[in-house]
Design an enzyme around this catalytic site. Sequence first.
Site, PDB file in Angstrom:
ATOM      1  N   ARG A 106      -3.363  11.439 -13.151  1.00  0.00           N
ATOM      2  CA  ARG A 106      -4.397  10.408 -13.291  1.00  0.00           C
ATOM      3  C   ARG A 106      -4.848   9.860 -11.941  1.00  0.00           C
ATOM      4  O   ARG A 106      -5.823   9.115 -11.876  1.00  0.00           O
ATOM      5  CB  ARG A 106      -3.860   9.243 -14.139  1.00  0.00           C
ATOM      6  CG  ARG A 106      -3.769   9.562 -15.628  1.00  0.00           C
ATOM      7  CD  ARG A 106      -3.638   8.278 -16.451  1.00  0.00           C
ATOM      8  NE  ARG A 106      -2.401   7.569 -16.191  1.00  0.00           N
ATOM      9  CZ  ARG A 106      -1.251   7.794 -16.847  1.00  0.00           C
ATOM     10  NH1 ARG A 106      -1.196   8.723 -17.780  1.00  0.00           N
ATOM     11  NH2 ARG A 106      -0.172   7.102 -16.569  1.00  0.00           N
TER      12      ARG A 106
ATOM     13  N   GLU B 162       0.853  -1.187   0.000  1.00  0.00           N
ATOM     14  CA  GLU B 162       0.000   0.000   0.000  1.00  0.00           C
ATOM     15  C   GLU B 162       0.895   1.244   0.000  1.00  0.00           C
ATOM     16  O   GLU B 162       2.130   1.141   0.047  1.00  0.00           O
ATOM     17  CB  GLU B 162      -0.964  -0.063   1.193  1.00  0.00           C
ATOM     18  CG  GLU B 162      -1.738  -1.391   1.154  1.00  0.00           C
ATOM     19  CD  GLU B 162      -3.064  -1.405   1.885  1.00  0.00           C
ATOM     20  OE1 GLU B 162      -3.591  -0.334   2.223  1.00  0.00           O
ATOM     21  OE2 GLU B 162      -3.581  -2.513   2.111  1.00  0.00           O
TER      22      GLU B 162
ATOM     23  N   LYS C 151       0.698   4.315  -5.225  1.00  0.00           N
ATOM     24  CA  LYS C 151       1.502   3.083  -5.251  1.00  0.00           C
ATOM     25  C   LYS C 151       2.615   3.156  -6.295  1.00  0.00           C
ATOM     26  O   LYS C 151       3.134   2.118  -6.718  1.00  0.00           O
ATOM     27  CB  LYS C 151       0.580   1.891  -5.515  1.00  0.00           C
ATOM     28  CG  LYS C 151      -0.467   1.711  -4.400  1.00  0.00           C
ATOM     29  CD  LYS C 151      -1.402   0.568  -4.693  1.00  0.00           C
ATOM     30  CE  LYS C 151      -2.423   0.407  -3.575  1.00  0.00           C
ATOM     31  NZ  LYS C 151      -3.378  -0.677  -3.851  1.00  0.00           N
TER      32      LYS C 151
ATOM     33  N   ASN D  59      -6.187  -2.692   0.346  1.00  0.00           N
ATOM     34  CA  ASN D  59      -7.208  -3.491   1.012  1.00  0.00           C
ATOM     35  C   ASN D  59      -7.156  -3.394   2.541  1.00  0.00           C
ATOM     36  O   ASN D  59      -8.176  -3.445   3.218  1.00  0.00           O
ATOM     37  CB  ASN D  59      -7.044  -4.943   0.568  1.00  0.00           C
ATOM     38  CG  ASN D  59      -8.369  -5.692   0.592  1.00  0.00           C
ATOM     39  OD1 ASN D  59      -9.372  -5.170   1.079  1.00  0.00           O
ATOM     40  ND2 ASN D  59      -8.370  -6.903   0.082  1.00  0.00           N
TER      41      ASN D  59
ATOM     42  N   ARG E  89     -12.559  -8.051  -5.031  1.00  0.00           N
ATOM     43  CA  ARG E  89     -11.509  -8.068  -4.006  1.00  0.00           C
ATOM     44  C   ARG E  89     -12.114  -8.522  -2.685  1.00  0.00           C
ATOM     45  O   ARG E  89     -13.290  -8.266  -2.414  1.00  0.00           O
ATOM     46  CB  ARG E  89     -10.897  -6.662  -3.827  1.00  0.00           C
ATOM     47  CG  ARG E  89     -10.184  -6.122  -5.047  1.00  0.00           C
ATOM     48  CD  ARG E  89      -8.916  -6.913  -5.395  1.00  0.00           C
ATOM     49  NE  ARG E  89      -7.954  -6.966  -4.305  1.00  0.00           N
ATOM     50  CZ  ARG E  89      -6.994  -6.049  -4.108  1.00  0.00           C
ATOM     51  NH1 ARG E  89      -6.860  -5.030  -4.925  1.00  0.00           N
ATOM     52  NH2 ARG E  89      -6.154  -6.172  -3.103  1.00  0.00           N
TER      53      ARG E  89
END
Length: 277
Positions: free
Chosen positions: A129, A3, A51, A170, A263
């Site tokens: 982005r 992460e 990331k 997550n 996920r």
Amino acid sequence: MPEGHTLHRLARLHSEYFAGGPVRVSSPQGRFADHVVVDGRHFDHATAVGKHLFHHYEGGLAVHVHLGLYGFFDTHLVPPGEEPPAPVGQVRMRVGAAAGDGPVYYVDLRGPTRCEVIAEAEVVDVRDRLGPDPLDPDADPGRAWARITRSARPIGALLMDQKVLAGVGNVYRAEVLFRHGIDPFRAGSRVTEGEFRAIWDDLVQLMEVGVETGAIHTIRPEHDHGDVPRRGADRPRNYVYQRDGWQCRVCRDEIVLQTLEARTLFWCPTCQPERPR
Ligand SMILES: [Zn+2]
């Protein structure tokens, strides 16, 4: 998957190891042919957004790394006058400081989904982005809020969408929603601005702890009973991530595992009730 805190920590460490001098860059595995473009160049500094990791070089070039699911860096500290260890396995990129009087750092990158030389203008494109990054002191959380409040998608999915927020994966998604008692399936449009601001502020603090320690710590001291976490004694204790089937630390009901947009999602239906506005 790493992460955002992992990438920011790497950027900090790689700046410490390499900034301000020329570096040797190679691709022992041979799959990063562009390394010759930056080999021997002056390493300015490293940065991260979400990331993504960037090694910035003189002349307006950067190496762009995305670790994906399996990528990681190994670090070696080599005493003065000694050769670095021979690369083992599939090393996509090795970066080493130029030899000096002291010990020399080497980092080996394995298994990334991206490792490429790009121009600084393309670094800006990558950043543009992405949604705001809680680890960026100049980030504008209002950009994330504008997307969340217009969306019918579940807040649990929106928090993981890198175009909405950059760097949250997550673990932080599951833990921050638990900490704020929010049902992950609630639509973004039904999250209040106050709830979103509290989530953002909490992510800033939790992820900064991640950068400092290299680990995700989300449990409040009053809920930490010192038990061994499911993934081993060396893992941080937390509220819901990978604790499915275990008792909730707060209400004692069972932590649930469900799938959300392909996920795995961990949450406590009792502590995170459906609560329409
Ligand atoms: Zn609970």
